[in-house]
Design a protein around this motif. Structure first.
Motif, mmCIF file in Angstrom:
data_model
loop_
_atom_site.group_PDB
_atom_site.id
_atom_site.type_symbol
_atom_site.label_atom_id
_atom_site.label_comp_id
_atom_site.label_asym_id
_atom_site.label_seq_id
_atom_site.Cartn_x
_atom_site.Cartn_y
_atom_site.Cartn_z
ATOM 1 N N LEU A 65 68.138 -60.906 -20.819
ATOM 2 C CA LEU A 65 68.465 -62.063 -21.506
ATOM 3 C C LEU A 65 67.844 -62.118 -22.610
ATOM 4 O O LEU A 65 68.368 -62.739 -23.863
ATOM 5 N N GLY A 66 66.633 -61.744 -22.770
ATOM 6 C CA GLY A 66 65.856 -61.367 -24.096
ATOM 7 C C GLY A 66 64.548 -60.737 -23.852
ATOM 8 O O GLY A 66 64.451 -60.064 -22.954
ATOM 9 N N ALA A 67 63.683 -60.582 -24.644
ATOM 10 C CA ALA A 67 62.481 -59.972 -24.532
ATOM 11 C C ALA A 67 61.683 -60.106 -23.250
ATOM 12 O O ALA A 67 61.265 -59.052 -22.684
ATOM 13 N N ARG A 68 61.810 -61.304 -22.763
ATOM 14 C CA ARG A 68 60.994 -61.503 -21.499
ATOM 15 C C ARG A 68 61.736 -62.314 -20.568
ATOM 16 O O ARG A 68 61.194 -62.994 -19.625
ATOM 17 N N ALA A 69 63.173 -62.315 -20.387
ATOM 18 C CA ALA A 69 63.816 -63.073 -19.831
ATOM 19 C C ALA A 69 65.025 -62.359 -19.137
ATOM 20 O O ALA A 69 65.537 -61.455 -19.657
ATOM 21 N N VAL A 70 65.190 -62.361 -17.699
ATOM 22 C CA VAL A 70 66.294 -61.776 -17.147
ATOM 23 C C VAL A 70 66.893 -62.805 -16.145
ATOM 24 O O VAL A 70 66.338 -63.830 -15.932
ATOM 25 N N GLY A 71 68.097 -62.492 -15.759
ATOM 26 C CA GLY A 71 68.848 -63.214 -15.011
ATOM 27 C C GLY A 71 69.745 -62.336 -14.140
ATOM 28 O O GLY A 71 69.946 -61.340 -14.291
ATOM 29 N N TRP A 72 70.723 -63.239 -13.063
ATOM 30 C CA TRP A 72 71.460 -62.322 -12.453
ATOM 31 C C TRP A 72 72.704 -62.959 -12.499
ATOM 32 O O TRP A 72 72.930 -64.375 -12.657
ATOM 33 N N ASP A 73 73.939 -62.490 -12.352
ATOM 34 C CA ASP A 73 75.408 -62.989 -12.214
ATOM 35 C C ASP A 73 75.421 -63.806 -11.119
ATOM 36 O O ASP A 73 75.222 -63.146 -9.800
ATOM 37 N N ALA A 74 75.641 -65.004 -10.993
ATOM 38 C CA ALA A 74 75.699 -66.012 -9.874
ATOM 39 C C ALA A 74 76.778 -65.412 -8.963
ATOM 40 O O ALA A 74 76.635 -65.535 -7.632
#
Length: 59
Positions: A36-45
């Motif tokens: 998501l950004g330099a220090r951010a991740v996420g997962w597809d719900a």
């Protein structure tokens, strides 16, 4: 549009620890994270929900 959830929500949905989530992902048995950004991740719900559904079906 997909809903992106962060690690705390993934932990809540799956009941797994953070290290287990990353280990399953490295093994190729858990949905890949999305940067998501330099220090951010996420997962597809939806992908996480499908993974949980598949795990429940295999028990």
């Amino acid at each position: 549009m997909p809903v992106i959830i962060r690690i705390d929500s993934v932990i809540g949905v799956t009941g797994l620890s953070k290290s287990s989530i990353y280990a399953f992902e490295r093994a190729g048995t858990f949905p890949k994270r999305i940067k998501l950004g330099a220090r951010a991740v996420g997962w597809d719900a939806d992908e996480v929900a499908e993974w949980v559904k598949a795990r429940k079906a295999s028990v």
